[in-house]
Scaffold this motif. Structure first.
Motif, PDB file in Angstrom:
ATOM      1  N   SER A   1       4.347   6.156   8.481  1.00 22.79           N
ATOM      2  CA  SER A   1       4.227   7.616   8.446  1.00 22.79           C
ATOM      3  C   SER A   1       5.290   8.174   7.505  1.00 22.79           C
ATOM      4  O   SER A   1       6.076   7.427   6.911  1.00 22.79           O
ATOM      5  CB  SER A   1       4.423   8.199   9.846  1.00 22.79           C
ATOM      6  OG  SER A   1       5.776   8.042  10.269  1.00 22.79           O
ATOM      7  N   LEU A   2       5.328   9.487   7.418  1.00 27.98           N
ATOM      8  CA  LEU A   2       6.305  10.128   6.533  1.00 27.98           C
ATOM      9  C   LEU A   2       7.705  10.116   7.124  1.00 27.98           C
ATOM     10  O   LEU A   2       8.685  10.229   6.389  1.00 27.98           O
ATOM     11  CB  LEU A   2       5.878  11.567   6.234  1.00 27.98           C
ATOM     12  CG  LEU A   2       4.519  11.725   5.546  1.00 27.98           C
ATOM     13  CD1 LEU A   2       4.238  13.193   5.280  1.00 27.98           C
ATOM     14  CD2 LEU A   2       4.469  10.918   4.257  1.00 27.98           C
ATOM     15  N   PHE A   3       7.823   9.968   8.438  1.00 27.69           N
ATOM     16  CA  PHE A   3       9.147   9.975   9.067  1.00 27.69           C
ATOM     17  C   PHE A   3      10.032   8.885   8.488  1.00 27.69           C
ATOM     18  O   PHE A   3      11.177   9.126   8.085  1.00 27.69           O
ATOM     19  CB  PHE A   3       9.011   9.793  10.584  1.00 27.69           C
ATOM     20  CG  PHE A   3      10.336   9.757  11.302  1.00 27.69           C
ATOM     21  CD1 PHE A   3      10.918  10.916  11.778  1.00 27.69           C
ATOM     22  CD2 PHE A   3      11.019   8.552  11.480  1.00 27.69           C
ATOM     23  CE1 PHE A   3      12.152  10.890  12.426  1.00 27.69           C
ATOM     24  CE2 PHE A   3      12.247   8.514  12.124  1.00 27.69           C
ATOM     25  CZ  PHE A   3      12.812   9.680  12.599  1.00 27.69           C
ATOM     26  N   GLY A   4       9.522   7.652   8.461  1.00 26.64           N
ATOM     27  CA  GLY A   4      10.318   6.540   7.953  1.00 26.64           C
ATOM     28  C   GLY A   4      10.648   6.694   6.483  1.00 26.64           C
ATOM     29  O   GLY A   4      11.754   6.355   6.044  1.00 26.64           O
ATOM     30  N   ALA A   5       9.689   7.193   5.701  1.00 29.74           N
ATOM     31  CA  ALA A   5       9.922   7.380   4.270  1.00 29.74           C
ATOM     32  C   ALA A   5      11.054   8.371   4.040  1.00 29.74           C
ATOM     33  O   ALA A   5      11.935   8.161   3.195  1.00 29.74           O
ATOM     34  CB  ALA A   5       8.635   7.863   3.602  1.00 29.74           C
ATOM     35  N   ARG A   6      11.026   9.471   4.786  1.00 27.90           N
ATOM     36  CA  ARG A   6      12.066  10.493   4.619  1.00 27.90           C
ATOM     37  C   ARG A   6      13.421  10.006   5.101  1.00 27.90           C
ATOM     38  O   ARG A   6      14.443  10.278   4.473  1.00 27.90           O
ATOM     39  CB  ARG A   6      11.647  11.759   5.366  1.00 27.90           C
ATOM     40  CG  ARG A   6      10.444  12.454   4.746  1.00 27.90           C
ATOM     41  CD  ARG A   6       9.821  13.478   5.679  1.00 27.90           C
ATOM     42  NE  ARG A   6       8.680  14.152   5.064  1.00 27.90           N
ATOM     43  CZ  ARG A   6       7.779  14.870   5.725  1.00 27.90           C
ATOM     44  NH1 ARG A   6       7.906  15.016   7.053  1.00 27.90           N
ATOM     45  NH2 ARG A   6       6.772  15.446   5.099  1.00 27.90           N
ATOM     46  N   LEU A   7      13.425   9.256   6.210  1.00 28.56           N
ATOM     47  CA  LEU A   7      14.689   8.749   6.731  1.00 28.56           C
ATOM     48  C   LEU A   7      15.308   7.735   5.767  1.00 28.56           C
ATOM     49  O   LEU A   7      16.514   7.796   5.477  1.00 28.56           O
ATOM     50  CB  LEU A   7      14.471   8.104   8.104  1.00 28.56           C
ATOM     51  CG  LEU A   7      15.718   7.472   8.730  1.00 28.56           C
ATOM     52  CD1 LEU A   7      16.785   8.531   9.015  1.00 28.56           C
ATOM     53  CD2 LEU A   7      15.356   6.723  10.017  1.00 28.56           C
ATOM     54  N   ALA A   8      14.492   6.802   5.276  1.00 29.34           N
ATOM     55  CA  ALA A   8      15.001   5.810   4.330  1.00 29.34           C
ATOM     56  C   ALA A   8      15.559   6.480   3.081  1.00 29.34           C
ATOM     57  O   ALA A   8      16.625   6.095   2.574  1.00 29.34           O
ATOM     58  CB  ALA A   8      13.889   4.828   3.957  1.00 29.34           C
ATOM     59  N   ALA A   9      14.853   7.495   2.583  1.00 26.04           N
ATOM     60  CA  ALA A   9      15.321   8.219   1.401  1.00 26.04           C
ATOM     61  C   ALA A   9      16.641   8.923   1.677  1.00 26.04           C
ATOM     62  O   ALA A   9      17.572   8.889   0.866  1.00 26.04           O
ATOM     63  CB  ALA A   9      14.260   9.223   0.957  1.00 26.04           C
ATOM     64  N   GLN A  10      16.732   9.559   2.819  1.00 21.44           N
ATOM     65  CA  GLN A  10      17.946  10.293   3.189  1.00 21.44           C
ATOM     66  C   GLN A  10      19.141   9.358   3.327  1.00 21.44           C
ATOM     67  O   GLN A  10      20.265   9.688   2.895  1.00 21.44           O
ATOM     68  CB  GLN A  10      17.708  11.032   4.495  1.00 21.44           C
ATOM     69  CG  GLN A  10      18.931  11.739   5.056  1.00 21.44           C
ATOM     70  CD  GLN A  10      18.679  12.279   6.458  1.00 21.44           C
ATOM     71  OE1 GLN A  10      17.531  12.420   6.886  1.00 21.44           O
ATOM     72  NE2 GLN A  10      19.743  12.578   7.179  1.00 21.44           N
ATOM     73  N   LEU A  11      18.920   8.176   3.922  1.00 24.32           N
ATOM     74  CA  LEU A  11      20.017   7.236   4.139  1.00 24.32           C
ATOM     75  C   LEU A  11      20.352   6.422   2.892  1.00 24.32           C
ATOM     76  O   LEU A  11      21.421   5.819   2.821  1.00 24.32           O
ATOM     77  CB  LEU A  11      19.658   6.277   5.285  1.00 24.32           C
ATOM     78  CG  LEU A  11      19.474   6.906   6.666  1.00 24.32           C
ATOM     79  CD1 LEU A  11      19.042   5.849   7.677  1.00 24.32           C
ATOM     80  CD2 LEU A  11      20.761   7.592   7.128  1.00 24.32           C
ATOM     81  N   GLY A  12      19.433   6.386   1.921  1.00 24.60           N
ATOM     82  CA  GLY A  12      19.653   5.585   0.722  1.00 24.60           C
ATOM     83  C   GLY A  12      19.311   4.129   0.912  1.00 24.60           C
ATOM     84  O   GLY A  12      19.915   3.249   0.288  1.00 24.60           O
TER      85      GLY A  12
END
Length: 333
Positions: free
Chosen positions: A172-183
């Motif tokens: 889902s988009l949750f994991g994509a956004r979290l991974a992007a935010q954390l680097g």
């Protein structure tokens, strides 16, 4: 002709519990791992599942150790550990141990889903609300594996300083956004949940923060997409294997709750809207000859701008699984 990005393998360690036991399935996975190791695949991941009678990877860290000890080069890891079912400290200790035994060969992919049903969650002593803590648990786990624990006075031994690379997994988009935010790198489960793939890939790349709190030095986005594969010497054989793999997929779903669907039930399910919806989950499947599948995977990687592909080998028999790995092998293309 070769796939233009690195190729890895996700092994679900599936087996038919009416015909064999987990020991046979694990031995088969070891042999397949040795083949993938020899042929130049980048990494081999196993996924955590619970209360799944046809999957033998529930004790994921134990399986990783077993396979890593019988291979030489290939990276071995979790794709993934369902972090809500564990404490970050325990996972840090387990993967710190693995990294100490197999330096620079261990990966840790992390998922937010429980990896099972509500009843099994209760057996795991979980309430279902643990996933709300996933972002903070990832940060805490990273601290245990780095040189700076987030909890004063608590360290992972072994684990501290091993810097096991973390990957966020999701569909889902949750994991994509979290991974992007954390680097962090991100791996999308498009082998069974393709619906959000394109949007997740785009949002991950656009939102990636190279200075995120967990980003390594010189961090760049690294997007892994998953796909199912069956490769054979001729199209007819590959098509037959795919038909049988789809039947097995339908049978797995129809068998939940203890039912035993017949071949006629499976054939009828193919024509039913619900069955067709189940088969649509396998949209990211590539079958055919080596040249056809390589071309398909290459186009798929370009379409979603994947930096790496991780494939699920859906061939039916062990011999056919071995042949799929050989025909798709990075070193032999």
């Amino acid at each position: 002709m070769s796939v233009s990005v690195p190729l890895s393998v996700l092994d679900l360690v599936r087996f038919d519990p009416t015909a064999e036991g987990p020991a046979e399935a694990i031995a088969r996975s070891v042999r397949l791992a040795q083949t993938a190791d020899r042929l130049g695949y980048r990494r081999l991941w196993f996924a955590e599942h619970h209360n799944a009678a046809s999957i033998a990877s529930s004790a994921t860290s134990v399986l990783i150790e077993h396979v890593a000890s019988q291979t030489e080069r290939i990276r071995v890891g979790a794709g993934g550990i369902m972090l809500p079912t564990h404490s970050p400290l325990v996972i840090a200790e387990q993967f710190g141990m693995l990294a100490s035994l197999h330096p620079d060969r261990i990966d840790l992919g992390l998922g937010r889903a429980p990896g099972t049903d509500q009843t099994t969650m209760r057996a795991l002593r979980r309430t279902g609300r643990e996933s709300d803590n996933f972002p903070s648990d990832v940060v805490e786990l990273h601290g245990f594996l780095s040189d700076q624990s987030r909890i004063p006075g608590v360290a992972a031994h072994p684990g501290q300083g091993t810097k096991v690379p973390l990957y966020i997994l999701g569909s889902s988009l949750f994991g994509a956004r979290l991974a992007a935010q954390l680097g962090l790198p991100y791996s999308f489960a498009s082998h069974f949940a393709p619906a959000m793939l394109q949007q997740a890939a785009q949002e991950y790349r656009e939102g990636f923060d190279p200075n995120g709190p967990l980003a390594p030095a010189d961090a760049k986005p690294w997007f892994i997409a998953a796909a199912n594969v069956i490769v054979a010497d001729d199209e007819g054989d590959a098509a037959d294997q795919r038909h049988r793999a789809e039947a097995r997929w339908l049978r797995d779903f129809l068998s939940r709750g203890g039912s035993n669907p017949s071949d006629a039930d499976i054939a009828a399910a193919r024509q039913h809207p619900q069955g067709q919806q189940l088969l649509s989950m396998l949209e990211c499947t590539f079958s055919g000859t080596g040249q056809q599948v390589v071309a398909g995977l290459d186009g798929f990687a370009q379409q979603v701008q994947a930096d790496e592909l991780i494939v699920v080998n859906m061939a039916i028999t062990e011999e056919q699984k071995q042949h799929t790995l050989e025909l798709l092998a990075p070193q032999q293309q």
